[in-house]
Design a protein around this motif. Structure first.
Motif, PDB file in Angstrom:
ATOM      1  N   ASP A 199       1.116  -1.117  -0.167  1.00  0.00           N
ATOM      2  CA  ASP A 199       0.226   0.177   0.045  1.00  0.00           C
ATOM      3  C   ASP A 199       0.942   1.376   0.021  1.00  0.00           C
ATOM      4  OD1 ASP A 199      -1.771   1.238   0.252  1.00  0.00           O
ATOM      5  OD2 ASP A 199      -2.591   1.753   2.226  1.00  0.00           O
ATOM      6  N   HIS A 203       1.337   3.446  -2.691  1.00  0.00           N
ATOM      7  CA  HIS A 203       1.113   5.175  -2.677  1.00  0.00           C
ATOM      8  C   HIS A 203       2.548   5.905  -2.872  1.00  0.00           C
ATOM      9  CE1 HIS A 203      -1.462   5.250   1.001  1.00  0.00           C
ATOM     10  NE2 HIS A 203      -2.011   4.280   0.257  1.00  0.00           N
ATOM     11  N   HIS A 266      -5.613   2.664  -6.769  1.00  0.00           N
ATOM     12  CA  HIS A 266      -6.497   3.122  -6.091  1.00  0.00           C
ATOM     13  C   HIS A 266      -8.313   3.277  -6.001  1.00  0.00           C
ATOM     14  CE1 HIS A 266      -3.452   3.273  -3.000  1.00  0.00           C
ATOM     15  NE2 HIS A 266      -4.688   3.539  -1.831  1.00  0.00           N
ATOM     16  N   HIS A 280      -8.200  -3.056   1.748  1.00  0.00           N
ATOM     17  CA  HIS A 280      -7.683  -2.138   0.666  1.00  0.00           C
ATOM     18  C   HIS A 280      -5.972  -3.053   0.363  1.00  0.00           C
ATOM     19  CE1 HIS A 280      -5.929   1.772   0.365  1.00  0.00           C
ATOM     20  NE2 HIS A 280      -5.725   1.822   0.355  1.00  0.00           N
ATOM     21  N   ASN A 284      -5.371  -3.431  -3.800  1.00  0.00           N
ATOM     22  CA  ASN A 284      -4.566  -2.561  -4.631  1.00  0.00           C
ATOM     23  C   ASN A 284      -3.560  -3.245  -5.360  1.00  0.00           C
ATOM     24  OD1 ASN A 284      -5.518  -0.560  -3.802  1.00  0.00           O
ATOM     25  ND2 ASN A 284      -3.755  -0.033  -1.844  1.00  0.00           N
TER      26      ASN A 284
HETATM   27 ZN    ZN Z   1      -4.268   3.405  -0.228  1.00  0.00          ZN
END
Ligand code: ZN
Ligand code: NAD
Length: 364
Positions: A199, A203, A266, A280, A284
């Protein structure tokens, strides 16, 4: 205002064993005999140990009427769950001195939302959006036990509500205090650690490749990316240093997106999560696996990390879905306008058509 003016976390402590300072940290924030509420990830309910071998629960500095509540994070946080927890606390104590979230991103988000709902009327669903929260919550502290989401530094708390999955984004949402103790992440299972760690990696890629990028975001994003590479590419065996580095990667990655935005992975993963309940981190990863056209270098490196760390990324999760179900995911995803604009620029709607997005979902 032309430039966004950010409320940040007020206090940060970092270091192995810093969790032991919690009693001292909380003391000035105790209001009379109103308790501190420790909202703890249910993973720790059965005495799971942390770095020094003692169970996490036995190390929580309970005083007076303080209470531990285990957060069920089987599913990602819901507005109904937040409302129920806040009501339970109001019924039992009237008011509390603070809410301390100890766990992964889900528990941290729950803690932020419950703190806000102790002082704001109505349902948390009323505040899903931007700057709808008008009153500060009770004191809140966040203590991550997984690294990657950046939830420890962000000004949002992502909740699934009756009609949408959207955060309570506000200046009142960031924690008053975070305790970053990498020992607490030591026992995370390999797959979970990777999904949550990715994640952070994602990002960084989305922020660094995005059109919203400025030097503030870039500085944090590059550092976070470097730390992700050190642990997932350069290291042959996971060790304590990896926990140290990934915790700082999560922090820096979160700071990077504060001033920019996430992107395609996302936006698409939100659709999966809304329809299929895909979590999540893993969601992703499922999407990132197919994003070569948007992030060629990032996806190449992502695949290398998957292979090196021996991780399973599910495939075929959209097989057999109906047209109506694809439409639901497409609607949720295209609703994330700032994410698409960051990824593809002002003319994103001409680039990411419904047909193109459908074709992408069919690949997942
Ligand atoms: Zn995230
Ligand atoms: P998580 O909090 O959903 O936890 C995943 C699993 O790991 C759970 O089963 C949990 O019990 C377990 N777990 C937690 N700590 C553990 C440990 N030390 N050892 C073993 N198991 C442990 O996972 P996550 O990836 O940290 O968080 C995802 C959530 O974060 C989602 O709900 C997402 O919406 C949210 N999120 C929020 C933000 C934000 O800015 N607020 C940003 C990104 C993601």
């Amino acid at each position: 205002m032309k430039f966004r003016n950010f409320k940040m976390v007020s206090f940060v402590v970092y270091g192995r064993g810093s969790f032991n300072q919690l009693d001292e940290i909380l003391a000035p924030h105790r209001k009379g005999d109103a308790p501190m509420i420790f909202l703890v990830d249910h993973f720790f309910e059965n005495g799971a140990p942390t770095g020094d071998g003692k169970s996490l629960i036995s190390r929580i500095p309970l005083r007076g009427k303080d209470k531990i509540i285990f957060a069920d994070v089987t599913y990602e946080p819901k507005t109904t769950q937040v409302d129920k927890l806040a009501k339970q606390l109001k019924d039992e104590f009237g008011t509390v001195s603070g809410v301390i979230g100890i766990g992964g991103g889900s528990t941290l988000d729950l803690a932020k939302a419950v703190s806000l709902m102790m002082n704001n009327p109505g349902s948390s669903a009323d505040y899903q959006g931007w700057d709808l929260v008008k009153v500060p919550g009770v004191y809140k502290a966040g203590i991550p036990t997984l690294s990657g989401t950046g939830a420890e530094v962000s000004r949002t708390t992502v909740l699934t509500g009756p009609t949408r999955k959207l955060g309570m984004n506000s200046d009142f949402t960031p924690f008053d205090q975070i305790v970053l103790d990498p020992e607490l992440t030591a026992n995370a299972p390999v797959n979970q650690r990777f999904y949550t760690g990715m994640d952070c990696y994602i990002h960084c890629i989305e922020s660094l490749e995005g059109t919203y990028l400025n030097e503030f975001s870039k500085s944090y994003g590059e550092k976070a990316l470097e730390l992700c590479r050190e642990v997932f590419v350069n290291k042959d065996k996971w060790d304590a240093e990896c926990d140290d580095k990934l915790m700082m990667a999560s922090y820096a990655g979160g700071m990077s997106i504060a001033y920019s935005q996430v992107g395609v992975a996302h936006a698409v993963s939100y659709g999966l999560s809304y329809l299929l309940g895909t979590k999540h981190g893993i969601g992703n990863c499922i999407v990132m696996n197919h994003l070569e056209p948007y992030y060629p270098e990032g996806v190449k490196e992502f695949k290398k990390m998957v292979e090196k760390n021996n991780i399973d990324i599910p495939v075929g999760i959209c097989k057999g879905l109906t047209d109506e179900q694809f439409d639901t995911m497409i609607n949720v995803s295209l609703g994330m306008k700032p994410l698409w604009e960051n990824a593809l620029g002002k003319d994103w709607e001409k680039i990411m058509t419904r047909e193109k997005l459908r074709a992408l979902y069919e690949k997942l």
